[in-house]
Design an enzyme around this catalytic site. Structure first.
Site, PDB file in Angstrom:
ATOM      1  N   ASN A 141      -4.049  -4.252   2.403  1.00 23.08           N
ATOM      2  CA  ASN A 141      -3.487  -5.594   2.650  1.00 23.08           C
ATOM      3  C   ASN A 141      -4.002  -6.699   1.727  1.00 23.08           C
ATOM      4  O   ASN A 141      -5.023  -7.323   2.004  1.00 23.08           O
ATOM      5  CB  ASN A 141      -3.749  -6.044   4.090  1.00 23.08           C
ATOM      6  CG  ASN A 141      -3.056  -5.153   5.068  1.00 23.08           C
ATOM      7  OD1 ASN A 141      -1.848  -4.976   4.998  1.00 23.08           O
ATOM      8  ND2 ASN A 141      -3.812  -4.560   5.969  1.00 23.08           N
ATOM      9  N   TYR A 188       7.065   5.519   2.497  1.00 17.87           N
ATOM     10  CA  TYR A 188       6.186   4.811   1.555  1.00 17.87           C
ATOM     11  C   TYR A 188       4.825   5.525   1.379  1.00 17.87           C
ATOM     12  O   TYR A 188       4.364   5.738   0.262  1.00 17.87           O
ATOM     13  CB  TYR A 188       6.000   3.392   2.087  1.00 17.87           C
ATOM     14  CG  TYR A 188       5.112   2.491   1.287  1.00 17.87           C
ATOM     15  CD1 TYR A 188       5.528   1.939   0.077  1.00 17.87           C
ATOM     16  CD2 TYR A 188       3.837   2.157   1.752  1.00 17.87           C
ATOM     17  CE1 TYR A 188       4.705   1.089  -0.645  1.00 17.87           C
ATOM     18  CE2 TYR A 188       3.018   1.306   1.039  1.00 17.87           C
ATOM     19  CZ  TYR A 188       3.450   0.769  -0.158  1.00 17.87           C
ATOM     20  OH  TYR A 188       2.630  -0.068  -0.875  1.00 17.87           O
ATOM     21  N   ARG A 201      -6.423  -5.135  11.325  1.00 13.70           N
ATOM     22  CA  ARG A 201      -6.326  -4.861   9.890  1.00 13.70           C
ATOM     23  C   ARG A 201      -7.498  -5.548   9.187  1.00 13.70           C
ATOM     24  O   ARG A 201      -8.152  -6.420   9.760  1.00 13.70           O
ATOM     25  CB  ARG A 201      -5.030  -5.447   9.296  1.00 13.70           C
ATOM     26  CG  ARG A 201      -3.732  -4.867   9.822  1.00 13.70           C
ATOM     27  CD  ARG A 201      -3.505  -3.432   9.355  1.00 13.70           C
ATOM     28  NE  ARG A 201      -2.193  -2.946   9.761  1.00 13.70           N
ATOM     29  CZ  ARG A 201      -1.929  -2.417  10.958  1.00 13.70           C
ATOM     30  NH1 ARG A 201      -2.888  -2.288  11.868  1.00 13.70           N
ATOM     31  NH2 ARG A 201      -0.717  -1.988  11.253  1.00 13.70           N
TER      32      ARG A 201
HETATM   33  P1  NAD Z   1       5.622  -6.777  -5.086  1.00 12.19           P
HETATM   34  O1  NAD Z   1       6.811  -6.283  -4.328  1.00 12.19           O
HETATM   35  O2  NAD Z   1       5.363  -8.232  -5.108  1.00 12.19           O
HETATM   36  O3  NAD Z   1       5.683  -6.271  -6.592  1.00 12.19           O
HETATM   37  C1  NAD Z   1       6.267  -5.044  -6.958  1.00 12.19           C
HETATM   38  C2  NAD Z   1       7.187  -5.326  -8.130  1.00 12.19           C
HETATM   39  O4  NAD Z   1       7.766  -4.090  -8.562  1.00 12.19           O
HETATM   40  C3  NAD Z   1       8.355  -6.269  -7.762  1.00 12.19           C
HETATM   41  O5  NAD Z   1       8.317  -7.429  -8.562  1.00 12.19           O
HETATM   42  C4  NAD Z   1       9.591  -5.430  -8.022  1.00 12.19           C
HETATM   43  O6  NAD Z   1      10.677  -6.145  -8.564  1.00 12.19           O
HETATM   44  C5  NAD Z   1       9.067  -4.403  -9.035  1.00 12.19           C
HETATM   45  N1  NAD Z   1       9.932  -3.225  -9.062  1.00 12.19           N
HETATM   46  C6  NAD Z   1      10.482  -2.571  -8.003  1.00 12.19           C
HETATM   47  N2  NAD Z   1      11.295  -1.599  -8.433  1.00 12.19           N
HETATM   48  C7  NAD Z   1      11.254  -1.624  -9.789  1.00 12.19           C
HETATM   49  C8  NAD Z   1      11.909  -0.878 -10.804  1.00 12.19           C
HETATM   50  N3  NAD Z   1      12.770   0.099 -10.493  1.00 12.19           N
HETATM   51  N4  NAD Z   1      11.657  -1.181 -12.091  1.00 12.19           N
HETATM   52  C9  NAD Z   1      10.804  -2.203 -12.410  1.00 12.19           C
HETATM   53  N5  NAD Z   1      10.159  -2.942 -11.505  1.00 12.19           N
HETATM   54  C10 NAD Z   1      10.385  -2.661 -10.203  1.00 12.19           C
HETATM   55  O7  NAD Z   1       4.368  -5.970  -4.497  1.00 12.19           O
HETATM   56  P2  NAD Z   1       2.796  -6.205  -4.714  1.00 12.19           P
HETATM   57  O8  NAD Z   1       2.249  -6.683  -3.436  1.00 12.19           O
HETATM   58  O9  NAD Z   1       2.546  -6.970  -5.959  1.00 12.19           O
HETATM   59  O10 NAD Z   1       2.323  -4.692  -4.896  1.00 12.19           O
HETATM   60  C11 NAD Z   1       1.989  -4.125  -6.156  1.00 12.19           C
HETATM   61  C12 NAD Z   1       1.595  -2.673  -5.956  1.00 12.19           C
HETATM   62  O11 NAD Z   1       0.511  -2.562  -5.034  1.00 12.19           O
HETATM   63  C13 NAD Z   1       2.712  -1.794  -5.398  1.00 12.19           C
HETATM   64  O12 NAD Z   1       2.655  -0.529  -5.992  1.00 12.19           O
HETATM   65  C14 NAD Z   1       2.371  -1.688  -3.923  1.00 12.19           C
HETATM   66  O13 NAD Z   1       2.909  -0.518  -3.362  1.00 12.19           O
HETATM   67  C15 NAD Z   1       0.853  -1.687  -3.976  1.00 12.19           C
HETATM   68  N6  NAD Z   1       0.243  -2.152  -2.728  1.00 12.19           N
HETATM   69  C16 NAD Z   1       0.301  -3.477  -2.380  1.00 12.19           C
HETATM   70  C17 NAD Z   1      -0.304  -3.884  -1.191  1.00 12.19           C
HETATM   71  C18 NAD Z   1      -0.285  -5.327  -0.760  1.00 12.19           C
HETATM   72  O14 NAD Z   1      -0.878  -5.658   0.289  1.00 12.19           O
HETATM   73  N7  NAD Z   1       0.352  -6.242  -1.487  1.00 12.19           N
HETATM   74  C19 NAD Z   1      -0.941  -2.956  -0.349  1.00 12.19           C
HETATM   75  C20 NAD Z   1      -0.955  -1.621  -0.731  1.00 12.19           C
HETATM   76  C21 NAD Z   1      -0.380  -1.231  -1.935  1.00 12.19           C
END
Ligand code: NAD
Length: 335
Positions: free
Chosen positions: A179, A150, A221
């Site tokens: 986070n 990741y 964290r």
């Molecule tokens: P989440 O998993 O709730 O949302 C990600 C969405 O992407 C999901 O709804 C999933 O269905 C969609 N997705 C996955 N593969 C896909 C594809 N092939 N085509 C279309 N859609 C697809 O995650 P989140 O917490 O909302 O995170 C959003 C972004 O922020 C991500 O890029 C994540 O890596 C990043 N991020 C989040 C956090 C956190 O604490 N939540 C921390 C660091 C980075």
């Protein structure tokens, strides 16, 4: 803020994407949401919502068609520490396909600005070996030793955003989230993060019960409430900051302390059992907010207790709706 009105949010069926769509609509934008799935807990506020698989080039071209001004690229295969340490190949492959195709399709279709959601998982493990960690500055990401799978993918796509700007003059923004938590996020099933998992465990526990924590509970964290996150995204998109930027709070807590805050809010006395066989990620991680203060004149500020109260109450109400908790009694209500 720019006067842009046509916005694409990918990952709009997910946690942050869903909240962002709501905010963009409140701010008056026209919004297209795209995801593999619809939002789980309430209807989207987007003007258009399309089910597409953004690993596919043709779906990325479709998502970015029709004069989109800004793209918030939040789609990713991701989850909590158990998930991201278990599926390294799938996560790297899925995310690199989404991000490389989304960048190129956005450029080809004349998108003006593209925001990539990176992560604090890009920071080197050798800087995160102590619970009392020095907050991580943006420049600390290189030399690289990120989270396997990741984190390596996030770092690679950060670089690709830089190359797109350098080679094509394509405007990119890169945010490194630390986070994010809040209501309307996954709270069970393996993809949930620690605040949601602990809220669920506390809600389901009775006074005096044992609650399991992954690791020895001393790992640290910092946590950002989702309303701050979407406010920060809007500000970053509107800014001239094209370097990767931390977005998180700099209040460091141990996982044991996090559980203590949540059980205090719930008015429950719980005993902790540490499971040392489970993954706990890096030992300590905190955000250095010097650059975000300088570049955006702003930083996330919702107190952890306030954000956790809202999150806990939402998860508790979901569990009640599902019939997994009895109906509330007056004495159970959190002030
Ligand atoms: P989440 O998993 O709730 O949302 C990600 C969405 O992407 C999901 O709804 C999933 O269905 C969609 N997705 C996955 N593969 C896909 C594809 N092939 N085509 C279309 N859609 C697809 O995650 P989140 O917490 O909302 O995170 C959003 C972004 O922020 C991500 O890029 C994540 O890596 C990043 N991020 C989040 C956090 C956190 O604490 N939540 C921390 C660091 C980075």
């Amino acid at each position: 803020m720019t006067s842009v009105s046509r916005i694409l949010v990918t990952g709009a069926g997910g946690f942050i994407g869903h909240h962002l769509v709501r905010k963009l609509k409140r701010d008056g934008a026209w919004v297209r949401g795209v995801d593999l799935k619809y939002p789980e807990f309430e209807a989207t506020a987007a003007d258009e919502f399309e089910i597409l698989d953004l690993r596919r080039w043709s779906d990325c071209l479709r998502a970015t068609r029709g004069g989109i001004d800004q793209v918030y690229n939040l789609a990713a295969d991701m989850g909590g520490i158990g998930y991201i340490t278990s599926y390294l190949a799938d996560i790297f492959r899925n995310n690199i396909l989404i991000n490389t195709h989304m960048l190129e399709a956005s450029r080809v279709n004349g998108v003006k600005r593209f925001l990539f959601s990176s992560s604090a998982c890009v920071y080197p493990s050798f800087l995160q070996k102590n619970a009392d960690v020095t907050p991580l500055k943006e420049a600390d990401a290189i030399p690289a030793d990120p989270e396997p799978g990741y984190g390596w993918e996030k770092l690679a796509t950060e670089e690709l955003c830089r190359y797109y700007r350098k080679d094509y003059g394509f405007e990119t923004r890169v945010v490194r989230f630390h986070n994010v938590y809040g209501p309307l996020g996954t709270y069970e099933g393996g993809k949930e993060k620690s605040p949601a998992a602990l809220c669920r465990k506390v809600a389901l526990a009775r006074d005096g019960d044992v609650v399991e924590i992954w690791g020895d509970g001393k790992q640290t964290r910092s946590y950002m409430y989702v309303d701050d996150c979407v406010e920060g995204l809007r500000r970053l998109m509107a800014s001239d900051c094209h370097e990767a930027l931390n977005m998180g709070t700099d209040r460091l807590v141990t996982i044991d302390q996090l559980l203590g805050i949540i059980s205090g809010l719930a008015g429950k006395k719980l005993r902790i059992q540490h499971d040392l066989t489970k993954p706990q990620g890096v030992r300590g991680r905190n955000s250095d907010n010097t650059m975000i203060r300088e570049r955006l004149g702003w930083e996330p500020s919702t107190p952890l207790e306030d954000g956790l109260r809202t999150t806990y109450l939402w998860i508790e109400s979901e569990l009640r709706k599902a019939g997994r908790l009895p109906a509330p009694q007056v004495k159970d209500a959190i002030a």
